[in-house]
Design a protein around this motif. Structure first.
Motif, PDB file in Angstrom:
ATOM      1  N   GLU A 167      36.081  26.474  27.410  1.00  0.00           N
ATOM      2  CA  GLU A 167      35.391  25.400  29.205  1.00  0.00           C
ATOM      3  C   GLU A 167      34.925  26.901  29.779  1.00  0.00           C
ATOM      4  OE1 GLU A 167      35.060  22.104  30.095  1.00  0.00           O
ATOM      5  OE2 GLU A 167      34.693  21.802  28.334  1.00  0.00           O
ATOM      6  N   PRO A 168      34.308  26.599  30.478  1.00  0.00           N
ATOM      7  CA  PRO A 168      33.998  27.936  31.274  1.00  0.00           C
ATOM      8  C   PRO A 168      34.655  27.664  32.383  1.00  0.00           C
ATOM      9  CG  PRO A 168      32.305  26.348  31.800  1.00  0.00           C
ATOM     10  CD  PRO A 168      33.656  25.751  30.638  1.00  0.00           C
ATOM     11  N   VAL A 169      35.603  29.240  32.734  1.00  0.00           N
ATOM     12  CA  VAL A 169      35.273  30.088  33.900  1.00  0.00           C
ATOM     13  C   VAL A 169      34.838  31.108  34.913  1.00  0.00           C
ATOM     14  CG1 VAL A 169      37.666  31.444  34.583  1.00  0.00           C
ATOM     15  CG2 VAL A 169      37.892  29.984  32.322  1.00  0.00           C
ATOM     16  N   ARG A 170      34.753  30.334  36.119  1.00  0.00           N
ATOM     17  CA  ARG A 170      33.979  31.579  36.978  1.00  0.00           C
ATOM     18  C   ARG A 170      34.432  31.994  37.474  1.00  0.00           C
ATOM     19  NH1 ARG A 170      29.811  28.035  39.593  1.00  0.00           N
ATOM     20  NH2 ARG A 170      29.190  27.569  37.647  1.00  0.00           N
ATOM     21  N   LEU A 171      34.704  33.179  37.634  1.00  0.00           N
ATOM     22  CA  LEU A 171      35.069  34.812  38.307  1.00  0.00           C
ATOM     23  C   LEU A 171      34.816  35.253  39.653  1.00  0.00           C
ATOM     24  CD1 LEU A 171      36.733  36.517  35.174  1.00  0.00           C
ATOM     25  CD2 LEU A 171      38.111  34.877  36.289  1.00  0.00           C
ATOM     26  N   LYS A 172      35.245  35.408  40.577  1.00  0.00           N
ATOM     27  CA  LYS A 172      34.441  35.296  41.952  1.00  0.00           C
ATOM     28  C   LYS A 172      35.006  36.787  41.873  1.00  0.00           C
ATOM     29  CE  LYS A 172      32.666  31.442  43.034  1.00  0.00           C
ATOM     30  NZ  LYS A 172      32.862  29.907  44.036  1.00  0.00           N
ATOM     31  N   PHE A 173      34.269  38.074  42.213  1.00  0.00           N
ATOM     32  CA  PHE A 173      34.710  39.466  43.180  1.00  0.00           C
ATOM     33  C   PHE A 173      35.205  39.287  44.405  1.00  0.00           C
ATOM     34  CE2 PHE A 173      35.420  39.697  37.919  1.00  0.00           C
ATOM     35  CZ  PHE A 173      36.314  39.183  37.555  1.00  0.00           C
ATOM     36  N   GLY A 174      35.609  39.494  44.842  1.00  0.00           N
ATOM     37  CA  GLY A 174      35.264  40.210  46.574  1.00  0.00           C
ATOM     38  C   GLY A 174      35.612  41.479  46.733  1.00  0.00           C
ATOM     39  N   THR A 175      35.930  41.837  47.804  1.00  0.00           N
ATOM     40  CA  THR A 175      35.855  43.490  48.063  1.00  0.00           C
ATOM     41  C   THR A 175      37.672  43.095  48.375  1.00  0.00           C
ATOM     42  OG1 THR A 175      36.218  42.591  50.792  1.00  0.00           O
ATOM     43  CG2 THR A 175      33.918  44.194  49.655  1.00  0.00           C
ATOM     44  N   ASN A 176      38.508  42.176  48.726  1.00  0.00           N
ATOM     45  CA  ASN A 176      40.032  41.810  49.025  1.00  0.00           C
ATOM     46  C   ASN A 176      40.540  40.470  48.383  1.00  0.00           C
ATOM     47  OD1 ASN A 176      39.259  40.212  51.340  1.00  0.00           O
ATOM     48  ND2 ASN A 176      39.539  41.558  52.104  1.00  0.00           N
ATOM     49  N   GLN A 177      39.139  40.086  47.650  1.00  0.00           N
ATOM     50  CA  GLN A 177      39.772  38.860  47.152  1.00  0.00           C
ATOM     51  C   GLN A 177      39.819  38.486  45.824  1.00  0.00           C
ATOM     52  OE1 GLN A 177      39.278  35.988  50.301  1.00  0.00           O
ATOM     53  NE2 GLN A 177      41.288  35.146  49.280  1.00  0.00           N
ATOM     54  N   MET A 178      40.005  37.887  45.119  1.00  0.00           N
ATOM     55  CA  MET A 178      39.393  37.174  43.920  1.00  0.00           C
ATOM     56  C   MET A 178      39.826  35.684  43.470  1.00  0.00           C
ATOM     57  SD  MET A 178      40.272  37.661  39.527  1.00  0.00           S
ATOM     58  CE  MET A 178      41.329  36.394  39.264  1.00  0.00           C
ATOM     59  N   GLY A 179      37.997  34.901  43.562  1.00  0.00           N
ATOM     60  CA  GLY A 179      38.435  34.253  42.564  1.00  0.00           C
ATOM     61  C   GLY A 179      38.545  33.482  41.225  1.00  0.00           C
ATOM     62  N   ALA A 180      38.555  32.432  40.894  1.00  0.00           N
ATOM     63  CA  ALA A 180      38.738  31.837  39.632  1.00  0.00           C
ATOM     64  C   ALA A 180      38.712  30.303  40.081  1.00  0.00           C
ATOM     65  CB  ALA A 180      39.255  31.972  38.697  1.00  0.00           C
ATOM     66  N   GLU A 181      37.800  29.598  39.227  1.00  0.00           N
ATOM     67  CA  GLU A 181      37.065  27.743  39.283  1.00  0.00           C
ATOM     68  C   GLU A 181      36.811  27.935  37.811  1.00  0.00           C
ATOM     69  OE1 GLU A 181      33.836  27.036  41.928  1.00  0.00           O
ATOM     70  OE2 GLU A 181      34.763  27.794  43.711  1.00  0.00           O
ATOM     71  N   PHE A 182      37.684  26.337  37.507  1.00  0.00           N
ATOM     72  CA  PHE A 182      38.021  26.067  35.836  1.00  0.00           C
ATOM     73  C   PHE A 182      38.778  24.760  36.038  1.00  0.00           C
ATOM     74  CE2 PHE A 182      41.452  28.754  36.356  1.00  0.00           C
ATOM     75  CZ  PHE A 182      42.104  27.966  35.913  1.00  0.00           C
ATOM     76  N   GLN A 183      37.983  23.331  35.181  1.00  0.00           N
ATOM     77  CA  GLN A 183      38.463  22.415  34.950  1.00  0.00           C
ATOM     78  C   GLN A 183      38.402  21.387  36.213  1.00  0.00           C
ATOM     79  OE1 GLN A 183      40.849  22.698  31.601  1.00  0.00           O
ATOM     80  NE2 GLN A 183      39.578  21.938  30.105  1.00  0.00           N
ATOM     81  N   GLY A 184      38.016  21.397  37.552  1.00  0.00           N
ATOM     82  CA  GLY A 184      38.224  21.188  38.774  1.00  0.00           C
ATOM     83  C   GLY A 184      39.396  21.922  39.462  1.00  0.00           C
ATOM     84  N   LEU A 185      39.771  22.697  38.744  1.00  0.00           N
ATOM     85  CA  LEU A 185      40.860  23.915  40.040  1.00  0.00           C
ATOM     86  C   LEU A 185      40.344  24.807  40.391  1.00  0.00           C
ATOM     87  CD1 LEU A 185      44.589  25.248  38.682  1.00  0.00           C
ATOM     88  CD2 LEU A 185      42.714  26.481  39.069  1.00  0.00           C
ATOM     89  N   SER A 186      40.579  25.032  40.804  1.00  0.00           N
ATOM     90  CA  SER A 186      39.937  26.583  42.382  1.00  0.00           C
ATOM     91  C   SER A 186      41.551  27.204  42.437  1.00  0.00           C
ATOM     92  CB  SER A 186      39.664  26.342  43.524  1.00  0.00           C
ATOM     93  OG  SER A 186      39.736  27.365  44.657  1.00  0.00           O
ATOM     94  N   PHE A 187      41.491  28.299  42.641  1.00  0.00           N
ATOM     95  CA  PHE A 187      42.866  29.741  42.420  1.00  0.00           C
ATOM     96  C   PHE A 187      41.985  31.014  43.114  1.00  0.00           C
ATOM     97  CE2 PHE A 187      44.555  33.327  40.658  1.00  0.00           C
ATOM     98  CZ  PHE A 187      45.841  33.602  40.483  1.00  0.00           C
ATOM     99  N   SER A 188      42.340  31.197  43.633  1.00  0.00           N
ATOM    100  CA  SER A 188      42.208  32.528  44.104  1.00  0.00           C
ATOM    101  C   SER A 188      43.124  33.326  44.568  1.00  0.00           C
ATOM    102  CB  SER A 188      41.630  32.634  45.506  1.00  0.00           C
ATOM    103  OG  SER A 188      42.478  31.574  46.732  1.00  0.00           O
ATOM    104  N   THR A 189      43.316  35.120  44.663  1.00  0.00           N
ATOM    105  CA  THR A 189      44.467  35.465  44.562  1.00  0.00           C
ATOM    106  C   THR A 189      43.639  36.976  46.013  1.00  0.00           C
ATOM    107  OG1 THR A 189      46.164  37.201  44.263  1.00  0.00           O
ATOM    108  CG2 THR A 189      44.115  36.734  43.030  1.00  0.00           C
TER     109      THR A 189
END
Length: 381
Positions: A227-249
């Motif tokens: 199943e895919p994981v979409r990683l998003k890289f920002g200047t001071n945050q990173m996010g991950a979205e997979f299987q209806g779950l949203s994760f950010s740090t």
């Protein structure tokens, strides 16, 4: 005309939904991983519940890491509130299998009904729940869950823990044009893993240091699926979205060491050993080590390796192992636990160890597998 006092009535708040026990337990367990057991802000012990249309979203945060998951519910009425995450999870887990929960929030109280069971919990206003800054996306990358989990698994054990060099208390994700690298070090050992997947954009080079807790949560949440994981890289945050779950740090603000300079090149001495036999031999001599003394001496001679441990009580252990090595006799010492940790992570049949001299670091690589390298610093015994 008699004076009639104005009576201020509390606005009636109503949120409700029905859900099967197994479904709500699964989603609560996901978000509860980020909930701290000790914190000065009471709201952070709570999970934010929000019902909109026929969907319930659950959100938890420790102000650094945020996890949000959504699921379908029955008989919904829109609204939102916060309730103790662990109490709600413990209640749901204690109910019988296949039980149906009837949940509603009214006048500041959270009610859970199931069969003959009734629970009432206190709440805190949803408006007080901290909101995470929106992620200003710079680059996006898609991997499978299995690929990302393997990338993290190969390196996570080398992260520092509560080191004063705060930038080591996490894991570096380095994104190039056509590859992503995971790097971790505690100053005594280094792990590097790579995957040839990148955004395919010219000139891309991003370094993001993910905090230790966020990395461990991601490893816990990711599966072995394609199943895919979409990683998003920002200047001071990173996010991950997979299987209806949203994760950010949030990211660690610091400069990660130049790990490429630490990796030995042009090593003059090297040997190849059976990974499982080598690991078992080190495990046996490790019996005589302790928390204060974990050193092991490796003595190399033609086609033979001797691993020796001598502790402070003058006890000793020695193992001999057949290896692929030809050259002059050579001795070097390491923290035995560090070597065992690396051999536990590698899953190939053979491993190669390379050195320059007794004071140089050791490069450990799997035979027949590309993409991962491990460096262990020597000890002076």
């Amino acid at each position: 005309m008699p004076f009639t006092p104005l009576v201020l009535r509390e606005k009636k708040q109503l949120m409700q939904f029905s859900i099967e026990r197994e479904e709500i337990v699964r989603h609560l367990a996901i978000v509860c991983g980020v909930v701290e057991r000790r914190h000065t802000l009471p709201i952070l012990f709570n999970v934010l519940l929000s019902v909109e249309d026929s969907r319930l979203s659950l959100t938890a945060t420790d102000l650094e890491v945020e996890i949000r998951t959504t699921l379908e519910v029955l008989h919904p009425k829109g609204g939102k509130t916060t309730v103790s995450a662990r109490k709600f999870l413990d209640i749901c887990r204690a109910l019988p299998s296949r039980a149906v929960l009837e949940v509603h929030h009214e006048k500041g109280q959270f009610h859970v009904h199931s069969g003959q069971s009734r629970f009432t919990l206190g709440t805190l206003p949803a408006e007080d729940f901290p909101s995470t800054d929106s992620l200003e996306e710079v680059v996006e990358l898609e991997l499978t869950q299995a690929e990302l989990k393997q990338l993290l698994h190969q390196t996570v054990f080398c992260m520092a823990h509560q080191d004063v060099r705060y930038y080591l208390n996490g894991l570096l994700l380095e994104l190039g044009e056509e590859a992503i690298y995971a790097v971790a070090t505690d100053g005594h050992r280094l792990a590097v893993a790579s995957l040839e997947k990148g955004p395919r954009r010219e000139g891309v080079h991003i370094q993001s240091i993910i905090p230790r807790k966020a990395v461990l949560e991601l490893v816990r949440l990711l599966g072995e699926s394609s199943e895919p994981v979409r990683l998003k890289f920002g200047t001071n945050q990173m996010g991950a979205e997979f299987q209806g779950l949203s994760f950010s740090t949030k990211l660690i603000d610091g400069q990660f060491p130049d790990y490429k300079r630490v990796i030995p090149v042009g090593c003059e001495k090297r040997f190849i050993a059976d990974r499982e036999q080598f690991k078992q031999a080190l495990g046996r001599v490790n019996i005589l080590t302790n928390d204060k003394y974990r050193g092991v001496r490796l003595h190399l001679s033609n086609l033979k390796l001797q691993a020796t441990v001598t502790n402070l009580e003058q006890e000793s252990a020695e193992e001999e192992l057949e290896i692929e090595y030809q050259g002059e006799s050579f001795e070097i010492a390491f923290n035995n636990s560090y070597l065992i940790d690396v051999l536990n992570i590698i899953n190939t049949e053979q491993v190669k160890l390379e050195f320059t001299n007794a004071n140089s670091s050791c490069l450990i690589t799997p035979i027949g597998e590309v993409g991962s390298k491990y460096v262990v610093m020597p000890m002076r015994l």
